[in-house]
Design an enzyme around this catalytic site. Structure first.
Site, short mmCIF file in Angstrom:
data_model
loop_
_atom_site.label_atom_id
_atom_site.label_comp_id
_atom_site.label_asym_id
_atom_site.label_seq_id
_atom_site.Cartn_x
_atom_site.Cartn_y
_atom_site.Cartn_z
N HIS A 75 0.79 -1.13 0.11
CA HIS A 75 0.10 -0.03 0.01
C HIS A 75 0.83 1.12 0.07
O HIS A 75 0.49 2.29 -0.51
CB HIS A 75 -1.05 0.00 1.17
CG HIS A 75 -1.88 -1.15 1.02
ND1 HIS A 75 -2.77 -1.51 2.38
CD2 HIS A 75 -2.13 -2.08 0.31
CE1 HIS A 75 -3.49 -2.62 2.03
NE2 HIS A 75 -3.12 -3.08 0.72
N HIS A 257 -8.85 -1.97 -5.32
CA HIS A 257 -7.93 -2.47 -4.27
C HIS A 257 -6.81 -3.39 -4.96
O HIS A 257 -5.77 -3.16 -4.73
CB HIS A 257 -8.50 -2.83 -3.24
CG HIS A 257 -7.40 -3.05 -1.95
ND1 HIS A 257 -6.93 -2.06 -1.32
CD2 HIS A 257 -6.51 -4.32 -1.61
CE1 HIS A 257 -5.95 -2.60 -0.41
NE2 HIS A 257 -5.76 -4.03 -0.75
N ASP A 261 -2.86 -2.71 -5.36
CA ASP A 261 -1.86 -3.71 -5.03
C ASP A 261 -0.70 -3.85 -6.10
O ASP A 261 0.47 -3.95 -5.91
CB ASP A 261 -2.32 -5.11 -4.60
CG ASP A 261 -2.88 -4.78 -2.95
OD1 ASP A 261 -2.79 -4.06 -2.36
OD2 ASP A 261 -3.72 -5.96 -2.82
N HIS A 284 -0.48 -10.83 -5.24
CA HIS A 284 0.93 -10.62 -4.92
C HIS A 284 2.11 -11.61 -5.44
O HIS A 284 3.26 -11.10 -6.09
CB HIS A 284 1.34 -10.37 -3.14
CG HIS A 284 0.31 -9.54 -2.79
ND1 HIS A 284 0.46 -8.14 -3.06
CD2 HIS A 284 -0.56 -9.78 -1.78
CE1 HIS A 284 -0.44 -7.61 -2.45
NE2 HIS A 284 -1.00 -8.36 -1.40
#
Length: 299
Positions: A75, A257, A261, A284
């Site tokens: 973030h 969101h 990321d 991720h």
């Protein structure tokens, strides 16, 4: 474009989402060409924010140097990127960046309040010699990075969810990151919460720093028990399928969101790539694989 850094230092503090560890963070101006660097002040160890230093991508991005690590950096990295910060020093006295409200809003707002300090050197955009693509066949996820004349990120998230459906989002350097991307908070499915808790995760989570998606019907007594445990007796499930702990900033906030990321994770390639980044079902792990692949094809 010239490189930019912060005009002054900014402090933040709070619990980490996954470890529950309380930390103090100070983001500071940094010299040109230094990039983004984290320093564990309690250990005296510096960790450059680079894809090669990522050692764990289980529900967050963690960088390490030897035994010293900092987790949930995505973030803050996203805020630096979206707000145009080339160089910054991040001092932190514990293992995890505070989750705050689950978004990049507080970081981006602090930077926006003062603007940025210009530096003498020109921004060193990352130029790719060829396009790269990484895939994860079991999930169908992929990230493609193609040479372009400016940096952009777009992603489509298919959550396989009746509540969320398929959500797409886009950002480039002309987008108002502060208004459109930074406020978008992390999210979790209600049925995941008990599992994550049993694994020792979400220790710093509460109902104010995450969107809770109620995908499957939940007995009223289960909701009531949870509400009692956290001291929020008014917690209920909305007709749209979310806990009523927070109001969505955007109908597609969860998809945005995932884009937030992605922006932060791709920055770990080492700077601003002159590239068009397109992703399907990003996360991720595959984001980091894409950042590493970019590093291999730099001119």
């Amino acid at each position: 474009m010239k490189q930019k850094t912060l005009k002054r230092a900014y402090g933040f503090e709070g619990k980490g989402l996954h470890t529950g560890a309380f930390s103090h963070v100070c983001i500071k101006p940094a010299p040109e060409d230094s990039g983004i660097r984290f320093v564990r002040t309690d250990l005296g160890v510096e960790i450059p924010a680079l894809a090669g230093n990522v050692t764990n991508t289980a529900r967050c991005t963690l960088i390490a140097n030897g035994e010293a690590s900092v987790s949930t950096i995505e973030h803050l990295m996203s805020a630096f990127t979206g707000m145009g910060v080339d160089n910054a020093l991040v001092e932190i006295d514990n293992v995890e960046v505070p989750i705050l409200d689950g978004s990049a809003r507080f970081y981006a707002s602090a930077i926006a309040a003062d603007g940025l300090a210009g530096q003498a050197a020109e921004r060193r955009y990352l130029e790719l010699s060829e396009a790269v693509e990484v895939r994860h066949e079991p999930t169908g996820s992929w990230v493609k990075v193609e040479p372009a004349d400016h940096f952009s990120c777009g992603c489509t998230s298919d959550f396989g969810s009746r509540v969320l459906g398929v959500q797409s989002a886009f950002w480039d350097e002309s987008t108002d990151y502060l208004a459109q991307i930074a406020p978008c908070r992390t999210f979790v499915f209600f049925h995941e919460v008990q599992y994550l808790a049993s694994k020792g995760l979400v220790k710093g989570g509460d109902v104010d720093n995450a969107i809770v998606v109620v995908e499957h019907p939940v007995p009223e007594e289960v909701i009531s028990d949870m509400a009692e445990q956290i001291g929020r007796p008014s917690i209920r499930v909305t007709p749209q399928g979310y806990l009523n702990n927070i109001t969505l900033n955007f109908p597609d906030e969860c998809g945005r969101h995932k884009l937030l990321d992605l922006i932060g994770d791709i920055r770990l390639a080492g700077g601003y790539p002159l590239a068009k980044v397109t992703a399907y079902k990003p996360g991720h792990t595959i984001n980091n694989a894409a950042a590493r692949a970019v590093q291999k094809v730099l001119k």
